[in-house]
Design an enzyme around this catalytic site. Sequence first.
Site, PDB file in Angstrom:
ATOM      1  N   SER A  70       0.498  -1.293  -0.378  1.00  0.00           N
ATOM      2  CA  SER A  70       0.250  -0.024   0.498  1.00  0.00           C
ATOM      3  C   SER A  70       0.929   0.992  -0.139  1.00  0.00           C
ATOM      4  CB  SER A  70      -1.061   0.396   0.927  1.00  0.00           C
ATOM      5  OG  SER A  70       0.078  -0.162   2.488  1.00  0.00           O
ATOM      6  N   ARG A  71       1.858   0.752   0.676  1.00  0.00           N
ATOM      7  CA  ARG A  71       3.031   1.973   0.248  1.00  0.00           C
ATOM      8  C   ARG A  71       4.325   1.788   0.718  1.00  0.00           C
ATOM      9  NH1 ARG A  71       3.047   2.743   6.511  1.00  0.00           N
ATOM     10  NH2 ARG A  71       1.040   1.689   7.309  1.00  0.00           N
ATOM     11  N   SER A  98      16.491  -5.714   7.169  1.00  0.00           N
ATOM     12  CA  SER A  98      17.109  -4.463   7.338  1.00  0.00           C
ATOM     13  C   SER A  98      18.610  -4.871   7.605  1.00  0.00           C
ATOM     14  CB  SER A  98      15.862  -4.041   8.672  1.00  0.00           C
ATOM     15  OG  SER A  98      16.899  -2.770   8.856  1.00  0.00           O
ATOM     16  N   TYR A 117      13.155  -5.580  16.649  1.00  0.00           N
ATOM     17  CA  TYR A 117      12.552  -6.129  15.467  1.00  0.00           C
ATOM     18  C   TYR A 117      13.870  -7.081  14.722  1.00  0.00           C
ATOM     19  CZ  TYR A 117      12.806  -2.982  10.713  1.00  0.00           C
ATOM     20  OH  TYR A 117      13.569  -3.264   9.298  1.00  0.00           O
ATOM     21  N   ALA A 138      15.857  -9.130  16.056  1.00  0.00           N
ATOM     22  CA  ALA A 138      15.146 -10.900  16.346  1.00  0.00           C
ATOM     23  C   ALA A 138      14.243 -11.358  14.958  1.00  0.00           C
ATOM     24  CB  ALA A 138      14.395 -11.264  17.616  1.00  0.00           C
TER      25      ALA A 138
HETATM   26  P1  NAP Z   1       6.242   1.062   5.741  1.00  0.00           P
HETATM   27  O1  NAP Z   1       5.463   2.350   4.679  1.00  0.00           O
HETATM   28  O2  NAP Z   1       5.744   1.916   7.474  1.00  0.00           O
HETATM   29  O3  NAP Z   1       4.623   0.722   5.647  1.00  0.00           O
HETATM   30  C1  NAP Z   1       4.283  -0.907   6.212  1.00  0.00           C
HETATM   31  C2  NAP Z   1       3.827  -2.118   5.097  1.00  0.00           C
HETATM   32  O4  NAP Z   1       3.670  -3.483   5.570  1.00  0.00           O
HETATM   33  C3  NAP Z   1       1.988  -1.379   4.100  1.00  0.00           C
HETATM   34  O5  NAP Z   1       2.139  -1.145   3.521  1.00  0.00           O
HETATM   35  C4  NAP Z   1       1.402  -2.148   5.935  1.00  0.00           C
HETATM   36  O6  NAP Z   1      -0.111  -1.523   5.247  1.00  0.00           O
HETATM   37  C5  NAP Z   1       1.948  -2.995   5.832  1.00  0.00           C
HETATM   38  N1  NAP Z   1       1.428  -3.541   6.726  1.00  0.00           N
HETATM   39  C6  NAP Z   1       1.693  -3.339   8.633  1.00  0.00           C
HETATM   40  N2  NAP Z   1       1.311  -4.286   9.404  1.00  0.00           N
HETATM   41  C7  NAP Z   1       0.898  -5.040   8.657  1.00  0.00           C
HETATM   42  C8  NAP Z   1      -0.138  -5.882   8.802  1.00  0.00           C
HETATM   43  N3  NAP Z   1      -1.001  -6.263   9.845  1.00  0.00           N
HETATM   44  N4  NAP Z   1      -1.407  -6.851   7.644  1.00  0.00           N
HETATM   45  C9  NAP Z   1      -0.643  -6.400   6.879  1.00  0.00           C
HETATM   46  N5  NAP Z   1       0.125  -5.370   5.834  1.00  0.00           N
HETATM   47  C10 NAP Z   1       0.804  -4.733   7.423  1.00  0.00           C
HETATM   48  O7  NAP Z   1       7.001   0.172   5.612  1.00  0.00           O
HETATM   49  P2  NAP Z   1       8.292   0.658   4.714  1.00  0.00           P
HETATM   50  O8  NAP Z   1       9.855   1.700   5.763  1.00  0.00           O
HETATM   51  O9  NAP Z   1       8.202   0.685   3.808  1.00  0.00           O
HETATM   52  O10 NAP Z   1       8.612  -1.079   4.532  1.00  0.00           O
HETATM   53  C11 NAP Z   1       9.119  -1.707   4.623  1.00  0.00           C
HETATM   54  C12 NAP Z   1       9.612  -3.599   4.861  1.00  0.00           C
HETATM   55  O11 NAP Z   1      11.395  -2.670   4.720  1.00  0.00           O
HETATM   56  C13 NAP Z   1       9.882  -2.997   5.987  1.00  0.00           C
HETATM   57  O12 NAP Z   1       9.812  -5.056   6.219  1.00  0.00           O
HETATM   58  C14 NAP Z   1      10.739  -2.519   6.652  1.00  0.00           C
HETATM   59  O13 NAP Z   1      11.363  -3.311   8.262  1.00  0.00           O
HETATM   60  C15 NAP Z   1      11.715  -2.710   5.805  1.00  0.00           C
HETATM   61  N6  NAP Z   1      13.090  -2.085   6.015  1.00  0.00           N
HETATM   62  C16 NAP Z   1      12.313  -0.092   5.817  1.00  0.00           C
HETATM   63  C17 NAP Z   1      13.366   1.048   6.058  1.00  0.00           C
HETATM   64  C18 NAP Z   1      13.530   1.987   5.696  1.00  0.00           C
HETATM   65  O14 NAP Z   1      13.651   2.861   5.741  1.00  0.00           O
HETATM   66  N7  NAP Z   1      11.806   2.526   6.100  1.00  0.00           N
HETATM   67  C19 NAP Z   1      14.593   0.502   6.865  1.00  0.00           C
HETATM   68  C20 NAP Z   1      15.464  -1.126   6.783  1.00  0.00           C
HETATM   69  C21 NAP Z   1      13.564  -2.083   6.446  1.00  0.00           C
HETATM   70  P3  NAP Z   1      -1.284  -0.894   5.072  1.00  0.00           P
HETATM   71  O15 NAP Z   1      -0.538   0.243   4.905  1.00  0.00           O
HETATM   72  O16 NAP Z   1      -1.992  -1.730   6.152  1.00  0.00           O
HETATM   73  O17 NAP Z   1      -0.940   0.089   7.096  1.00  0.00           O
END
Ligand code: NAP
Length: 221
Positions: free
Chosen positions: A10-11, A114, A127, A129
């Site tokens: 979604s985002r 990550s 996280y 873990a």
């Molecule tokens: P984000 O912008 O917070 O988006 C999280 C996504 O996960 C959203 O689509 C959300 O859906 C979905 N989600 C959360 N809880 C959910 C649930 N219970 N059931 C179904 N969907 C769920 O995250 P992001 O930054 O793009 O991160 C994406 C991945 O990259 C994650 O695994 C994160 O740990 C990893 N990551 C991110 C970063 C960073 O700096 N951003 C760095 C390292 C790793 P909704 O729209 O419904 O909430």
Amino acid sequence: MKTVLVTGGSRGIGKAICERFSSAGYRVIAPTRNEMDLADAASVESYIARNLNEQIDVIINNAGINDVHLVEEITDDEISRTMAINLTSPLRLLRGFVGGMKQRGYGRIVNIASIWAVVSKAGRCTYSATKNGIHGITNTLAVELAPNGILVNTVCPGFTLTELTYQNNSKEQIAEISKEIPLGRMAEPAEIAELVYFLGSEQNTYITGQKITADGGFTEK
Ligand code: NAP
């Protein structure tokens, strides 16, 4: 036409991954939280049961949450939600859909971890873990599924400009962190998506079982 299943589409990074596969002609399935709540095992199993006939060629386990707390402050709810969303639901999805990949002799799996599965920082215990755990899944499945033409990898994004980052860091903190990144800035979601796309596409024919970091050099310092 190949089909990719992306969680958390979604985002943020997930949305960019959906756009990248879509622009390459893939059919993209990105269930919303209403269609499949990753915090709820029954919801995940019901989604799998309803979609078992779909031809899923690629799975991107992207959705994740990151609650930042020092170890004494971690609640039971945080442990169970983070484990479910970041670790056990991705495993359930793989268990559910890998059979079809095996039958067709083709599959690509990319699990999103990550930099906190590479180095560490205070407050990231739960996280980290889960993100280290996700690479354990990659390791094993790379070996287990190689004979079936299924390649499995982990991508470890560094700081990426998404809501998750804005949630855990103030504007000032983002500016400070950027100074610590050799490339001098955080990643755009599309830059992470490009790597995920390569590993998840037919272009990747020989990389499997790897943990690949895209962090502007952050973990090299
Ligand atoms: P984000 O912008 O917070 O988006 C999280 C996504 O996960 C959203 O689509 C959300 O859906 C979905 N989600 C959360 N809880 C959910 C649930 N219970 N059931 C179904 N969907 C769920 O995250 P992001 O930054 O793009 O991160 C994406 C991945 O990259 C994650 O695994 C994160 O740990 C990893 N990551 C991110 C970063 C960073 O700096 N951003 C760095 C390292 C790793 P909704 O729209 O419904 O909430």
